[in-house]
Scaffold this active site. Structure first.
Site, mmCIF file in Angstrom:
data_model
loop_
_atom_site.group_PDB
_atom_site.id
_atom_site.type_symbol
_atom_site.label_atom_id
_atom_site.label_comp_id
_atom_site.label_asym_id
_atom_site.label_seq_id
_atom_site.Cartn_x
_atom_site.Cartn_y
_atom_site.Cartn_z
ATOM 1 N N CYS A 89 0.832 -1.196 0.000
ATOM 2 C CA CYS A 89 0.000 0.000 0.000
ATOM 3 C C CYS A 89 0.870 1.251 0.000
ATOM 4 O O CYS A 89 1.775 1.381 0.823
ATOM 5 C CB CYS A 89 -0.888 -0.042 1.235
ATOM 6 S SG CYS A 89 -1.615 1.529 1.694
ATOM 7 N N GLU A 90 0.595 2.161 -0.913
ATOM 8 C CA GLU A 90 1.406 3.367 -1.000
ATOM 9 C C GLU A 90 1.138 4.349 0.137
ATOM 10 O O GLU A 90 1.882 5.298 0.318
ATOM 11 C CB GLU A 90 1.183 4.070 -2.340
ATOM 12 C CG GLU A 90 -0.196 4.639 -2.550
ATOM 13 C CD GLU A 90 -0.342 5.286 -3.919
ATOM 14 O OE1 GLU A 90 -1.104 6.262 -4.018
ATOM 15 O OE2 GLU A 90 0.295 4.827 -4.889
ATOM 16 N N HIS A 91 0.076 4.104 0.905
ATOM 17 C CA HIS A 91 -0.243 5.020 1.998
ATOM 18 C C HIS A 91 0.444 4.655 3.313
ATOM 19 O O HIS A 91 0.766 5.536 4.109
ATOM 20 C CB HIS A 91 -1.763 5.056 2.211
ATOM 21 C CG HIS A 91 -2.518 5.490 0.999
ATOM 22 N ND1 HIS A 91 -3.667 4.852 0.571
ATOM 23 C CD2 HIS A 91 -2.275 6.465 0.098
ATOM 24 C CE1 HIS A 91 -4.107 5.442 -0.530
ATOM 25 N NE2 HIS A 91 -3.276 6.414 -0.841
ATOM 26 N N HIS A 92 0.666 3.346 3.547
ATOM 27 C CA HIS A 92 1.255 2.911 4.812
ATOM 28 C C HIS A 92 2.414 1.930 4.643
ATOM 29 O O HIS A 92 2.986 1.486 5.630
ATOM 30 C CB HIS A 92 0.190 2.260 5.703
ATOM 31 C CG HIS A 92 -0.966 3.149 6.040
ATOM 32 N ND1 HIS A 92 -2.143 3.135 5.324
ATOM 33 C CD2 HIS A 92 -1.111 4.099 7.003
ATOM 34 C CE1 HIS A 92 -2.971 4.030 5.836
ATOM 35 N NE2 HIS A 92 -2.381 4.626 6.853
ATOM 36 N N GLN A 130 -5.054 -0.827 -5.023
ATOM 37 C CA GLN A 130 -5.555 -1.983 -5.772
ATOM 38 C C GLN A 130 -6.264 -1.573 -7.054
ATOM 39 O O GLN A 130 -6.162 -2.250 -8.083
ATOM 40 C CB GLN A 130 -6.484 -2.807 -4.885
ATOM 41 C CG GLN A 130 -6.947 -4.106 -5.539
ATOM 42 C CD GLN A 130 -7.717 -4.984 -4.580
ATOM 43 O OE1 GLN A 130 -7.440 -5.010 -3.385
ATOM 44 N NE2 GLN A 130 -8.707 -5.699 -5.086
ATOM 45 N N HIS A 158 -5.852 -6.160 2.709
ATOM 46 C CA HIS A 158 -4.970 -5.012 2.913
ATOM 47 C C HIS A 158 -4.587 -4.926 4.388
ATOM 48 O O HIS A 158 -5.445 -4.683 5.239
ATOM 49 C CB HIS A 158 -5.675 -3.724 2.477
ATOM 50 C CG HIS A 158 -5.938 -3.657 1.006
ATOM 51 N ND1 HIS A 158 -5.381 -2.688 0.202
ATOM 52 C CD2 HIS A 158 -6.686 -4.451 0.183
ATOM 53 C CE1 HIS A 158 -5.774 -2.878 -1.054
ATOM 54 N NE2 HIS A 158 -6.571 -3.942 -1.079
ATOM 55 N N CYS A 160 -2.977 -2.718 5.856
ATOM 56 C CA CYS A 160 -3.141 -1.379 6.425
ATOM 57 C C CYS A 160 -4.511 -1.266 7.098
ATOM 58 O O CYS A 160 -4.725 -0.381 7.931
ATOM 59 C CB CYS A 160 -2.983 -0.302 5.344
ATOM 60 S SG CYS A 160 -4.174 -0.446 3.989
#
Length: 200
Positions: A89-92, A130, A158, A160
């Site tokens: 995940c690019e956020h976490h 995704q 996910h 995250c």
């Protein structure tokens, strides 16, 4: 190494800088990067990053460049189901773990089935969401093979969401991208969904 254009001022950091950043994060987390158990952790993390994010060093469309035209008139859907992948995940930076189902309706040309799995891997081994991963796989197949239609469905969990924040385990996300005849022809789309076990 990377497929993303970088300016001189935004050049890729060195391995030593990457390892130093890991030591900083370990200290920030409250531990001592100099203790025995963590002494080699920065090297291990840097090596893991090379593996997890190796997709930046490849163009997944290249895997589809070698095709075969001697198919003896075959004109039905080609499906590769249950392609395991691990993305992040690019956020976490948390793992996204799932399976991809990839299909296309050939127009004179087919490709080796392992190449479809490599396309999935090439895009999965990048920082992702995704929805974008699903679209990238489908568009790469459409652009390179120029089939009559393409279908991609991804099911993934996910971490995250399961290991932090709302912490809901057992939850999976399903995304799809259908192009060409898979979008315009309901019967073709239904056959694809049936072949991957999603048809009613």
């Amino acid at each position: 190494m990377t497929s993303i254009a970088q300016s001189d001022s935004d050049a890729r950091p060195s391995r030593e800088e990457a390892e130093a950043a890991v030591r900083t994060l370990l200290r920030w987390a409250g531990d001592d990067p100099g203790r025995e158990g963590l002494r080699d952790t920065p090297k291990r993390v840097a090596k893991a990053f090379e593996e997890w994010f190796g997709g930046y060093g490849v163009d997944p469309q290249d895997y589809l460049s070698r095709t075969f035209e001697e198919v003896d008139g075959y004109d039905e859907i080609v499906v590769l189901r249950d392609i395991d992948f691990i993305s992040h995940c690019e956020h976490h930076l948390a793992p996204i773990i799932g399976k991809a189902h990839v299909a296309y309706l050939p127009d004179r040309r087919v490709v080796g089935i392992s190449k479809l799995a490599r396309v999935v891997e090439g895009y999965a081994r990048r920082l992702q969401i995704q929805e974008r991963l699903t679209s990238q796989i489908a568009k790469a197949i459409e652009t390179t093979l120029q089939p009559l239609g393409v279908g991609v469905v991804i099911e993934a969990t996910h971490q995250c969401m399961t290991t932090r924040g709302v912490r809901k385990s057992g939850v999976s996300m399903v995304t799809s991208c259908v192009l060409g005849s898979f979008r315009s022809d309901r019967r073709t789309r239904q056959e694809f969904l049936r072949l991957i076990g999603h048809g009613g």
